[in-house]
Enzyme design. Structure first.
Site, PDB file in Angstrom:
ATOM      1  CB  CYS A   1      -0.931   0.007   1.211  1.00  0.00           C
ATOM      2  SG  CYS A   1      -2.031   1.442   1.190  1.00  0.00           S
TER       3      CYS A   1
ATOM      4  CG  HIS B   1      -0.499  -3.870  -7.674  1.00  0.00           C
ATOM      5  ND1 HIS B   1      -1.031  -2.791  -7.023  1.00  0.00           N
ATOM      6  CD2 HIS B   1      -0.783  -3.701  -8.988  1.00  0.00           C
ATOM      7  CE1 HIS B   1      -1.615  -2.000  -7.905  1.00  0.00           C
ATOM      8  NE2 HIS B   1      -1.479  -2.520  -9.097  1.00  0.00           N
TER       9      HIS B   1
HETATM   10  C1  FNR Z   1      -7.513  -1.498  -3.141  1.00  0.00           C
HETATM   11  N1  FNR Z   1      -6.272  -2.112  -3.000  1.00  0.00           N
HETATM   12  C2  FNR Z   1      -5.889  -2.624  -1.779  1.00  0.00           C
HETATM   13  N2  FNR Z   1      -4.750  -3.388  -1.670  1.00  0.00           N
HETATM   14  C3  FNR Z   1      -4.417  -3.971  -0.496  1.00  0.00           C
HETATM   15  O1  FNR Z   1      -3.398  -4.662  -0.434  1.00  0.00           O
HETATM   16  N3  FNR Z   1      -5.202  -3.793   0.601  1.00  0.00           N
HETATM   17  C4  FNR Z   1      -6.348  -3.053   0.573  1.00  0.00           C
HETATM   18  O2  FNR Z   1      -7.056  -2.941   1.582  1.00  0.00           O
HETATM   19  C5  FNR Z   1      -6.698  -2.417  -0.649  1.00  0.00           C
HETATM   20  N4  FNR Z   1      -7.820  -1.623  -0.745  1.00  0.00           N
HETATM   21  C6  FNR Z   1      -8.296  -1.242  -1.981  1.00  0.00           C
HETATM   22  C7  FNR Z   1      -9.556  -0.653  -2.097  1.00  0.00           C
HETATM   23  C8  FNR Z   1     -10.082  -0.376  -3.344  1.00  0.00           C
HETATM   24  C9  FNR Z   1     -11.466   0.209  -3.453  1.00  0.00           C
HETATM   25  C10 FNR Z   1      -9.309  -0.656  -4.518  1.00  0.00           C
HETATM   26  C11 FNR Z   1      -9.857  -0.359  -5.884  1.00  0.00           C
HETATM   27  C12 FNR Z   1      -8.048  -1.185  -4.397  1.00  0.00           C
HETATM   28  C13 FNR Z   1      -5.452  -2.408  -4.184  1.00  0.00           C
HETATM   29  C14 FNR Z   1      -5.958  -3.661  -4.888  1.00  0.00           C
HETATM   30  O3  FNR Z   1      -5.936  -4.796  -4.055  1.00  0.00           O
HETATM   31  C15 FNR Z   1      -5.135  -3.955  -6.153  1.00  0.00           C
HETATM   32  O4  FNR Z   1      -3.799  -4.152  -5.794  1.00  0.00           O
HETATM   33  C16 FNR Z   1      -5.208  -2.848  -7.201  1.00  0.00           C
HETATM   34  O5  FNR Z   1      -6.503  -2.321  -7.330  1.00  0.00           O
HETATM   35  C17 FNR Z   1      -4.763  -3.360  -8.568  1.00  0.00           C
HETATM   36  O6  FNR Z   1      -5.530  -4.475  -8.982  1.00  0.00           O
HETATM   37  P1  FNR Z   1      -6.699  -4.378 -10.081  1.00  0.00           P
HETATM   38  O7  FNR Z   1      -7.659  -3.321  -9.620  1.00  0.00           O
HETATM   39  O8  FNR Z   1      -6.036  -3.963 -11.378  1.00  0.00           O
HETATM   40  O9  FNR Z   1      -7.296  -5.747 -10.165  1.00  0.00           O
END
Ligand code: FNR
Length: 327
Positions: A103, A170
């Site tokens: 994050c 990611h």
């Molecule tokens: C996230 N992401 C995220 N990652 C994580 O490790 N912990 C979390 O709590 C969150 N929270 C979160 C909330 C929302 C609303 C979004 C859209 C994203 C990141 C997520 O897990 C992911 O790594 C990224 O969104 C990229 O993947 P996608 O969206 O391309 O499938």
């Protein structure tokens, strides 16, 4: 389904599993917050609740038997002692523990959590290896790629030595945002160098239908694919028959779980907003935005009577249990 703050609560996780997801992550839960919680068996909803009594009985984590073997709880931490205590608290109720090491938000980084752990490898390894030893369930972590392929491989190899069961990556660097193109080729290079399963994340913009998941898996050579936004927009992406459902049908199914598990109106509204997207501009969307309580939200989607009936049932069960306790 990937960890997603506010989206990855019990109703969305159950719907994702119903649709066909193999594993579902919780939203990130900060160790401090979990450690303030008491584990309570909720006999009205048949759930296990982790409740913060100091904050008006706020339910920090709600889970149930149905998801027990499929739910990975993600912890935000910067401290090995707190991480172990938080994980121990939930160990018997979840399938695995994931540590958020990706994050990039200021709140996480300032506290030494999330991507800050990528810059502090000894701490990251200490947290993971201690958890692996202390817990009887699998431990994983979620990271971002580094600036170069070589650095990323080196980093994953180091983390692999801790005994983690899998690693979610990611495919973006800490400075890249969700609109930037991901780098599945980096994941491919990592997969060729490590033995543990690699779960590739970051492809939501390229994953528009179920078959795209397999194409992406092929492209990056990973063991599994982790999906965040594509699931947030339409969780029927997980359906193995490939038949995506119209968003209004998805909302009704989601809402049923939200009512059944007594979710807050605020959380329910947030999730539905992320499904409705531009439909919020419509007449129905405006009525939805005006809704304040669950019954009003349910009314917009033709589920008012269901909501009233369920809420009444829950109240009656609560009263019955209280009466039994007093006898
Ligand atoms: C996230 N992401 C995220 N990652 C994580 O490790 N912990 C979390 O709590 C969150 N929270 C979160 C909330 C929302 C609303 C979004 C859209 C994203 C990141 C997520 O897990 C992911 O790594 C990224 O969104 C990229 O993947 P996608 O969206 O391309 O499938």
């Amino acid at each position: 389904m990937a960890p997603m703050v506010r989206v990855g609560t019990l109703p969305m996780r159950l719907l994702a599993l119903e649709m066909g997801a193999d594993l579902v992550y919780t939203e990130e839960l900060i160790d401090f917050k979990l450690l303030k919680c008491k584990r309570i068996e909720n006999k009205v909803l048949n759930t296990i609740d982790f409740v913060d009594e100091s904050e008006g009985n706020n339910v920090v984590f709600r889970t149930c038997e149905k998801e027990k073997s499929k739910v990975i709880l993600q912890i935000g931490t910067a401290d090995v002692g707190r991480a172990v205590r938080a994980a121990k608290l939930v160990e018997n109720d979840v399938a695995g523990i994931d540590i958020n090491m990706g994050c990039p938000k200021e709140f996480s980084v300032k506290g030494g959590m999330g991507v800050a752990l990528a810059a502090n490898l000894p701490k990251a390894k200490q947290i993971l290896s201690t958890l692996v030893k202390a817990l009887k369930i699998p431990v994983t972590c979620k990271i971002r790629i580094k600036k170069t392929v070589e650095e990323t491989i080196e980093h994953v190899k180091e983390l692999e030595t801790t005994g983690i069961s899998a690693i979610a990556i990611h495919a973006r660097t800490r400075d890249e945002r969700p609109h930037h193109k991901p780098h599945p080729e980096v994941i491919k290079a990592v997969c060729q160098e490590v033995k543990i399963p690699v779960i590739c994340n970051g492809g939501s913009k390229e994953i528009e239908k179920h078959s795209d998941i397999y194409k992406y898996k092929e492209l990056c050579g990973a063991s599994s694919i982790m999906i965040a936004r594509a699931a947030q927009w339409n969780v029927s992406i997980f359906k193995k028959d490939g038949k995506m459902e119209p968003v209004l049908d998805v909302i009704q199914k989601y809402l049923k779980y939200a009512i059944d598990y007594d979710s807050t109106a605020m959380n329910t509204k947030y999730c539905i907003q992320n499904i409705l997207l531009s439909l919020q501009e419509s007449e129905m969307g405006r009525r939805f935005l005006d809704a304040q309580i669950m019954e009003q939200i349910a009314e917009v989607f033709g589920m008012k009577e269901y909501c009233k009936k369920k809420q009444l049932e829950q109240q009656m069960k609560q009263a019955e249990l209280e009466q039994q306790e007093n006898e």
